[in-house]
Design an enzyme around this catalytic site. Sequence first.
Site, short mmCIF file in Angstrom:
data_model
loop_
_atom_site.label_atom_id
_atom_site.label_comp_id
_atom_site.label_asym_id
_atom_site.label_seq_id
_atom_site.Cartn_x
_atom_site.Cartn_y
_atom_site.Cartn_z
N ARG A 84 20.26 75.49 25.04
CA ARG A 84 21.07 74.67 25.80
C ARG A 84 22.87 74.61 25.58
NH1 ARG A 84 19.74 70.25 23.79
NH2 ARG A 84 17.93 71.49 22.49
N TYR A 223 19.40 79.96 31.78
CA TYR A 223 18.30 79.35 30.18
C TYR A 223 17.21 78.29 31.06
CZ TYR A 223 16.40 77.66 26.00
OH TYR A 223 16.12 76.94 25.14
N LYS A 232 14.56 68.57 31.23
CA LYS A 232 15.69 67.93 30.58
C LYS A 232 16.34 67.05 31.62
CE LYS A 232 13.31 69.41 26.19
NZ LYS A 232 13.17 69.99 25.59
N HIS A 252 11.51 62.24 24.18
CA HIS A 252 10.88 63.94 23.69
C HIS A 252 10.39 63.76 22.91
CE1 HIS A 252 13.22 67.54 21.99
NE2 HIS A 252 12.41 67.90 23.23
N SER A 274 14.61 69.29 18.73
CA SER A 274 14.74 70.68 19.46
C SER A 274 14.02 71.32 18.40
CB SER A 274 15.28 70.68 19.78
OG SER A 274 15.38 70.12 20.89
N CYS A 276 11.41 71.03 16.05
CA CYS A 276 10.94 69.75 14.72
C CYS A 276 9.67 70.46 14.78
CB CYS A 276 11.61 69.19 14.59
SG CYS A 276 13.56 70.01 13.76
N ASP A 299 5.79 68.16 24.38
CA ASP A 299 7.61 67.92 24.15
C ASP A 299 7.90 66.56 25.65
OD1 ASP A 299 10.08 69.38 24.25
OD2 ASP A 299 10.58 69.65 26.15
N ARG A 391 11.28 81.81 24.03
CA ARG A 391 10.24 81.41 24.27
C ARG A 391 9.47 81.71 25.08
NH1 ARG A 391 11.62 75.32 23.01
NH2 ARG A 391 13.75 76.01 21.72
N1 LIG Z 1 6.87 73.82 7.46
C1 LIG Z 1 7.25 73.31 7.83
N2 LIG Z 1 7.24 73.98 9.81
C2 LIG Z 1 6.70 73.50 10.79
C3 LIG Z 1 6.05 72.82 11.06
N3 LIG Z 1 5.63 72.35 12.76
C4 LIG Z 1 6.32 73.39 13.42
N4 LIG Z 1 7.58 73.90 12.34
C5 LIG Z 1 8.00 75.34 12.23
O1 LIG Z 1 9.23 74.50 13.32
C6 LIG Z 1 9.60 75.60 13.96
C7 LIG Z 1 9.77 74.38 15.67
O2 LIG Z 1 8.20 74.21 16.08
P1 LIG Z 1 7.36 73.50 17.05
O3 LIG Z 1 6.43 73.28 17.08
O4 LIG Z 1 8.27 74.97 18.65
O5 LIG Z 1 8.79 72.78 17.75
P2 LIG Z 1 9.66 71.89 19.06
O6 LIG Z 1 10.10 70.37 18.64
O7 LIG Z 1 8.53 71.55 19.95
O8 LIG Z 1 10.76 72.60 19.65
P3 LIG Z 1 11.08 72.54 20.89
O9 LIG Z 1 10.50 73.07 22.04
O10 LIG Z 1 12.60 73.53 20.85
O11 LIG Z 1 11.88 70.99 21.60
C8 LIG Z 1 8.39 76.37 14.35
O12 LIG Z 1 9.17 77.31 13.76
C9 LIG Z 1 7.36 76.28 13.16
O13 LIG Z 1 6.67 76.65 12.85
C10 LIG Z 1 5.21 72.09 9.80
O14 LIG Z 1 4.42 71.00 9.59
N5 LIG Z 1 5.83 71.98 8.92
O1 LIG Z 2 14.84 72.57 26.26
C1 LIG Z 2 15.24 73.54 26.45
O2 LIG Z 2 15.87 74.10 25.69
C2 LIG Z 2 13.65 73.30 25.24
C3 LIG Z 2 13.22 72.39 24.50
O3 LIG Z 2 12.32 71.79 24.70
C4 LIG Z 2 14.07 71.92 23.88
O4 LIG Z 2 15.36 72.09 22.83
O5 LIG Z 2 13.73 70.74 22.76
MN LIG Z 3 11.81 70.49 22.73
#
Ligand SMILES: Nc1nc2c(ncn2[C@@H]2O[C@H](COP(=O)(O)OP(=O)(O)OP(=O)(O)O)[C@@H](O)[C@H]2O)c(=O)[nH]1
Ligand SMILES: O=C([O-])CC(=O)C(=O)O
Ligand SMILES: [Mn+2]
Length: 620
Positions: A84, A223, A232, A252, A274, A276, A299, A391
């Site tokens: 983004r 993207y 979003k 979110h 994002s 996290c 999400d 992704r």
């Molecule tokens: N250390 C640790 N890392 C974590 C944990 N949960 C997720 N991660 C890491 O955080 C990163 C992102 O995790 P996602 O679950 O894909 O994050 P998201 O919030 O869905 O991301 P968006 O799709 O961008 O909104 C990855 O590299 C995971 O391995 C956790 O409980 N502990």
């Molecule tokens: O919107 C995107 O590119 C992917 C996503 O879920 C975020 O960044 O929170």
């Molecule tokens: Mn997201």
Amino acid sequence: MTVTPQRTSAALSAPPKADAKVIAWVQEMADLTRPNRVVWCDGSEAELHGLMNKLVGTGTAIKLDPKKRPDSYLVRSDPSDVARVESRTFICSEREEDAGPTNNWAEPARMRRTLTDLFRGSMEGRTMYVVPFSMGPVGSPMARLGVQVTDSPYVVASMRTMTRMGDAALAQIGPDTAWVPAAHTVGAPLARGQADVAWPCNETKYICHFPEDREIWSYGSAYGGNAILPKKAFALRIASVQARDEGWLAEHMLLLKVTNPRGRVFHVAAAFPSACGKTNFAMLAPTLPDWKVETIGDDIAWIAPGPDGRLRAINPEAGFFGVAPGTGLSTNRTAVETMWGNTVFTNVALTDDGDVWWEGLTDEAPAHLTDWTGASWTPDSGRKAAHPNARFTVAAAQCPTISDDWEDPAGVVLDAIIFGGRRATNVPLVAQSRSWEHGVFMGATVSSEQTAAAEGTVGELRRDPFAMLPFCGYHMADYWQHWLDVGKAVTDAGATPPAIFQVNWFRKDADGRFLWPGFGENIRVLDWILGRLEGRADGVDSPVGILPAPWAINLDGAGVTPDQWAELLRVDPRSHLVESDDAARYLETFGAKVPEAIRRELHTLRDRLRGKLANGSLAA
Ligand SMILES: Nc1nc2c(ncn2[C@@H]2O[C@H](COP(=O)(O)OP(=O)(O)OP(=O)(O)O)[C@@H](O)[C@H]2O)c(=O)[nH]1
Ligand SMILES: O=C([O-])CC(=O)C(=O)O
Ligand SMILES: [Mn+2]
């Protein structure tokens, strides 16, 4: 000689029942962008196959070995179009102060002129796809409708997975139905005979939202976060404005259903910035016996008071657009199993036998790969094989832990809301808010280290209120007030609002290692959170909220030493006072709009921290 460009007729190809206003808008967009043809998408499987074949033909997509991953594809974006672009994202409200200090604002009439100039002829040589979509189960009272036009078949294919799109959505739109027009172009017209590139896009990018008109324009990027506009742009930035006006919340947040060993069911929403951990938490595989966690969304959540006054939530999306790196069999087996087939991967690496790989999928990297840029790669190349924001796009229905109520048109009743961020220091593993107001304060002051999901410096600390910093479509302080108002409305209706908690999975020790094992072990924290709701888990008061009492969290087999545990929950009043100075300065940037209740919570926090510091020095 002047050549009048041939007028592409939108009406000619429109389905017979298409609403006249939809047809008129599509015609207007076709007249402006001058595509070769206009295709109205029906949402069928055959249509999706046609789109994927087309993407293979243009070299945009590579079909993976069907024996390894049926009907799945790898797409490589242009290396400049991978995340983004927050600096190019605009809220074009009538008044600048309605966008607030956290958004880029642009004067709407001027931005419309800029966009009109950019869109003029921008689809020449291409096909304009018309994609009607429903966010939320088709026909749900909580669902909202929109129509996106786009010249990117990749975006259409993504929308097929991420939304309910096509004929069923179009049939919902009548002459009096509200729907959001969303215009998207990659901004790369083709002259007659000009060869296309695999990932057309433009160096110039604009992601623009007109909150009063409920309208979206996106230029120059393909993207997902910039181009799949229902996600979003609509479900958060425009929907947050609709939600403010109509008394609900567009967030979110992931959504999950938890069944405890005694068979009691809870629904939980959680907002993490994002990259996290939302997708991971939504698919949590519990390490404690007899717990069941099921997925509703990963999400976005739309939350509204139900007939009994309690807050109910739906997942407005139909698929997952998840971060690939770090998603593996040892961290999120459920996600890996979800992607068995029918999945589009973007910017991951290709294995020599026609499958995909990324950092963290397996412990050991294959001996040879083609990296996300198409270059040959070996483990000692000294660079990542997959882009950090690579992704996967896959239907939620394919998730083995998808909950039976994930498409309930009435939504699920929310029991708890969790806020989180990525903090190496200071912020404890979990804390419960003392009240709705205190919970809103927690959400408003969340900070997190920047990730690769947006352009910017990875690791830098930034405040990310409610994980909505890049997604709130209006003034952030008005948004906090709206949260306070919604909580009050629930209470006034005689119902109890969800309990609010804060978590941090990412605290590190002096050597930079995570103190908490995370992932499936996060069930231990959920156990405590839900135990608080049931009155069976003990807490101790602290200046930042209620922390787990000693022994109140089951650590059997978690591999956490007593020292690590102490550090995970340590609240150092001195460093928290420094943080609260920073929070105070942050709140100042919102000026007079900061709600009184938020100021009061900050004041209380600082008083308690100072008290603790004074007691500590007395004791010493
Ligand atoms: N250390 C640790 N890392 C974590 C944990 N949960 C997720 N991660 C890491 O955080 C990163 C992102 O995790 P996602 O679950 O894909 O994050 P998201 O919030 O869905 O991301 P968006 O799709 O961008 O909104 C990855 O590299 C995971 O391995 C956790 O409980 N502990
Ligand atoms: O919107 C995107 O590119 C992917 C996503 O879920 C975020 O960044 O929170
Ligand atoms: Mn997201």
